[in-house]
Design an enzyme around this catalytic site. Structure first.
Site, PDB file in Angstrom:
ATOM      1  N   SER A   1      -1.416  -2.001  -6.381  1.00 41.00           N
ATOM      2  CA  SER A   1      -1.017  -1.701  -5.008  1.00 41.00           C
ATOM      3  C   SER A   1      -2.151  -1.794  -3.997  1.00 41.00           C
ATOM      4  O   SER A   1      -1.907  -1.854  -2.795  1.00 41.00           O
ATOM      5  CB  SER A   1      -0.382  -0.304  -4.929  1.00 41.00           C
TER       6      SER A   1
ATOM      7  N   LYS B   1      -4.827   5.034  -1.463  1.00 38.80           N
ATOM      8  CA  LYS B   1      -4.324   4.154  -0.396  1.00 38.80           C
ATOM      9  C   LYS B   1      -5.301   4.173   0.775  1.00 38.80           C
ATOM     10  O   LYS B   1      -6.236   4.964   0.834  1.00 38.80           O
ATOM     11  CB  LYS B   1      -2.953   4.612   0.094  1.00 38.80           C
TER      12      LYS B   1
END
Length: 287
Positions: free
Chosen positions: A125, A183
């Site tokens: 991701s 993230k």
């Protein structure tokens, strides 16, 4: 009173706690040499297995096994040849190894819990910035979530929210999840985030991107956010296609993965509270 180490204890320590076997046989210098060698072996195992395909049989063989065998045999030979005339040092006494082991790993635990902790990257991701199998070192002091190895010592909110900066990468727990995510921080409290497919707008300003290259089926871009820039990737064959407007609440933050079309992030589970931060990525170990 004359003392001599027992062979079965030496072998047991050599297998379970390799370097510590040399403390038991009264060899403090060898303990430190083997301890440092164990760190080298661990790094070599990581580097070698990183380059081996997952399905290859060598992926299930470790240099650490050979290191443990050599350590146990060497310590046992020293035990057999041990002279009872040798002065028994304090670290060879029955209480020393449990005490040293407990103190050492307690310090390691506290360092991981409060200062810096390594994490491995399990998914794609954050490609192309962070790749599967790489390790990140996370700075934890000031972020409020103090613990390691599944043990939480204290859990409070981020001490100073000014330390949270757009464009930086953080580790945190998403809403209703006990698994830490990594993230990139895009939106701060009070921001308005508008997502229209590939176009992301922060407070009325579109995040500018610059096309760089094509890797397999992915297009690699450089994205600009304030005074920071970083790489992202998109897959035109399977775009996420999210359209939404988000008003970031107080003490909450909006995150996106750099692999924009293959990332579960704030587009799907919402913003992240300051009570759920683990820390900031301080270093990437891309060996």
């Amino acid at each position: 009173m004359e003392w001599k180490p027992k062979g079965w204890i030496t072998l047991l320590l050599g297998i379970l706690l390799p370097p510590f076997a040399f403390l038991y046989v009264n060899q403090g210098t060898l303990f430190w040499r083997y301890f440092l060698l164990s760190l080298v072996v661990a790094v070599l195992d990581y580097v070698l297995h990183k380059s081996i395909p997952p399905s290859h049989w060598l992926n299930y063989v470790y240099l650490n096994w050979l290191f443990t065998l050599v350590c146990a045999v060497h310590a046992y030979l020293l035990c057999r040849a041990y002279s009872t005339q040798k002065v028994r040092r304090w670290y060879a006494k029955w209480w020393a190894i449990p005490a040293i082991f407990t103190i050492f790993y307690s310090l390691v635990f506290l360092f991981r819990a409060f200062c810096y902790e390594p994490f491995s990257i399990p998914a794609t991701s954050m490609n192309p910035t962070l790749k599967v199998g790489e390790y990140i070192i996370v700075k934890k002091w000031g972020f409020g979530d103090y613990g390691s190895y599944g043990v939480t010592l204290n859990n409070t909110q981020v001490k100073d929210e000014s330390m949270l900066q757009r464009g930086e990468i953080y580790v945190f727990y998403p809403p209703d999840s006990e698994t830490p995510y990594v993230k990139r921080l895009i939106g701060l409290p009070g921001d308005t985030i508008v997502i229209e497919g590939d176009v992301i707008t922060v407070n009325g300003k579109v995040l500018r991107t610059e096309f760089l290259r094509v890797d397999d089926d992915n297009k690699i871009y450089r994205e600009f956010l304030g005074d920071k820039n970083y790489l992202i990737q998109r897959n035109p064959n399977r775009p996420v296609g999210v359209f939404q407007t988000v008003e970031v609440p107080a003490h909450h933050y909006f995150f996106l993965g750099d692999n924009r079309d293959n990332s579960r992030d704030s587009r799907f589970w919402g913003t992240v509270s300051t009570a759920d931060f683990v820390g900031e990525v301080a270093m990437v170990l891309a060996l």
